[in-house]
Design a protein around this motif. Sequence first.
Motif, PDB file in Angstrom:
ATOM      1  N   GLY A   5       0.844  -1.199   0.000  1.00  0.00           N
ATOM      2  CA  GLY A   5       0.000   0.000   0.000  1.00  0.00           C
ATOM      3  C   GLY A   5       0.872   1.239   0.000  1.00  0.00           C
ATOM      4  O   GLY A   5       1.984   1.234   0.525  1.00  0.00           O
ATOM      5  N   PHE A  43      -2.387  -0.861  -3.617  1.00  0.00           N
ATOM      6  CA  PHE A  43      -3.516   0.025  -3.335  1.00  0.00           C
ATOM      7  C   PHE A  43      -3.050   1.355  -2.752  1.00  0.00           C
ATOM      8  O   PHE A  43      -1.948   1.474  -2.209  1.00  0.00           O
ATOM      9  N   ASP A  49      -5.305  -5.082   5.774  1.00  0.00           N
ATOM     10  CA  ASP A  49      -4.915  -4.913   4.368  1.00  0.00           C
ATOM     11  C   ASP A  49      -4.205  -6.149   3.835  1.00  0.00           C
ATOM     12  O   ASP A  49      -4.425  -6.589   2.717  1.00  0.00           O
ATOM     13  N   HIS A  93      -5.537   5.006   5.713  1.00  0.00           N
ATOM     14  CA  HIS A  93      -4.403   5.267   6.594  1.00  0.00           C
ATOM     15  C   HIS A  93      -4.022   6.746   6.581  1.00  0.00           C
ATOM     16  O   HIS A  93      -3.570   7.288   7.587  1.00  0.00           O
ATOM     17  N   MET A 137      -3.493  -2.119   8.947  1.00  0.00           N
ATOM     18  CA  MET A 137      -2.484  -2.618   8.019  1.00  0.00           C
ATOM     19  C   MET A 137      -2.507  -4.153   7.984  1.00  0.00           C
ATOM     20  O   MET A 137      -2.375  -4.761   6.921  1.00  0.00           O
ATOM     21  N   GLN A 157       8.625  -0.038   7.812  1.00  0.00           N
ATOM     22  CA  GLN A 157       7.342  -0.730   7.928  1.00  0.00           C
ATOM     23  C   GLN A 157       7.496  -2.189   8.360  1.00  0.00           C
ATOM     24  O   GLN A 157       6.517  -2.921   8.463  1.00  0.00           O
ATOM     25  N   TYR A 207      -3.478   1.885  13.663  1.00  0.00           N
ATOM     26  CA  TYR A 207      -2.834   1.806  12.353  1.00  0.00           C
ATOM     27  C   TYR A 207      -2.334   0.387  12.015  1.00  0.00           C
ATOM     28  O   TYR A 207      -2.599  -0.134  10.931  1.00  0.00           O
TER      29      TYR A 207
HETATM   30  N1  TRP Z   1       1.933   1.916   6.244  1.00  0.00           N
HETATM   31  C1  TRP Z   1       2.468   1.921   4.914  1.00  0.00           C
HETATM   32  C2  TRP Z   1       3.366   3.169   4.763  1.00  0.00           C
HETATM   33  O1  TRP Z   1       3.207   4.116   5.488  1.00  0.00           O
HETATM   34  C3  TRP Z   1       1.367   1.935   3.875  1.00  0.00           C
HETATM   35  C4  TRP Z   1       0.523   0.712   3.981  1.00  0.00           C
HETATM   36  C5  TRP Z   1      -0.744   0.642   4.423  1.00  0.00           C
HETATM   37  C6  TRP Z   1       0.925  -0.616   3.645  1.00  0.00           C
HETATM   38  N2  TRP Z   1      -1.207  -0.635   4.379  1.00  0.00           N
HETATM   39  C7  TRP Z   1      -0.217  -1.431   3.906  1.00  0.00           C
HETATM   40  C8  TRP Z   1       2.092  -1.171   3.160  1.00  0.00           C
HETATM   41  C9  TRP Z   1      -0.168  -2.814   3.691  1.00  0.00           C
HETATM   42  C10 TRP Z   1       2.139  -2.567   2.948  1.00  0.00           C
HETATM   43  C11 TRP Z   1       1.002  -3.361   3.221  1.00  0.00           C
HETATM   44  O2  TRP Z   1       4.204   3.179   3.900  1.00  0.00           O
END
Ligand code: TRP
Length: 331
Positions: A6, A37, A131, A42, A128, A146, A124
Amino acid sequence: MRILSGVKPTGRPHLGNYFGAMRQFIELQAEGDGFYFVADLHALDLLRDAEQMREYQIGVALDYMALGLDPERCTLFFQSDVPEVSELQWILGSVTPLGQLQRAHAYKDALAKGKEVGFGLFAYPVLMAADILLYRSDVVPVGKDQKQHVEMTRDIAVKFNMIYCPDFDPETGEGGVLKLPAPMILEDVAVVPGTDGRKMSKSYGNTIQLFAPDKQIKKSIMGIVTDSTPVEDPKDPEACNVFALLQLCLGEDEEAEIRAQYAAGGVGYGAFKKRLLDKFHANFDAARVRREELAKNLDYVHDVLRKGAAHARAVGGEVLLDVQKACGLRA
Ligand code: TRP
């Protein structure tokens, strides 16, 4: 192999974003079934301006498509177009221990800095996890920052499976409803310096944006800070911000040539900046034109995103149903 990642829509992309992550995501689309995505839910945590949200949300899709993400080969969608993810978040949150969330770096940093911490920031990692787990992702390419979130995702999946799946074996990860994902840490390209020599970052105001107008690109590149070595003198490429950026854009032969010019002296920083400007355009003009075309053709882009979301919902809906059955919400 399902590859999922994401991207938070928080601003216009710059060279640091490109070399740090975007390029790798786009290359990875050839390696498996990519789900990418725009993590707009977020972003709500920080982005509190509706107009900007709309601009950045579609902007991320335009950026990635312009740079080569191919909607024929992967699934591109807005996170908020998949309501199943919010539902899964709640179910996962119900098995997530408070202590685990309190150990999250992002949360601890915000607390330490005395920032206002809301539910969105605290939860958060659970969103995630939703996701990632909703699509039974195998691999999650992310930057180092991450990594903890992907580890927490695994912990949450293990916890859920332990509670609700009698056949689950935490050693092998088999027998659970939720698949345990593996992080793929994108290797650090040598730091991408900004125009002032610090790490390139929106918050320092030292970026070179990928899609800014020509004039602004020129201004940013010509404004890169250098030392005051006179034109005639030899220069140290390793100590030069212009060279560090050139290095990312050049092939090996060209790099050797430029190194030789630094060592020999007689070439001023202005000339190296000019070379960088040319290289920037050589590398990105095709994407810059493509982005303009896409922006004129938003119906097409929205169509891609709608189809992406429909596919994501179909995949995610099945997993959510399995999860609901496992915890008794559905028969
Ligand atoms: N938290 C990630 C960032 O700040 C973005 C993200 C949201 C993400 N959901 C995810 C990344 C799921 C990988 C998988 O960069």
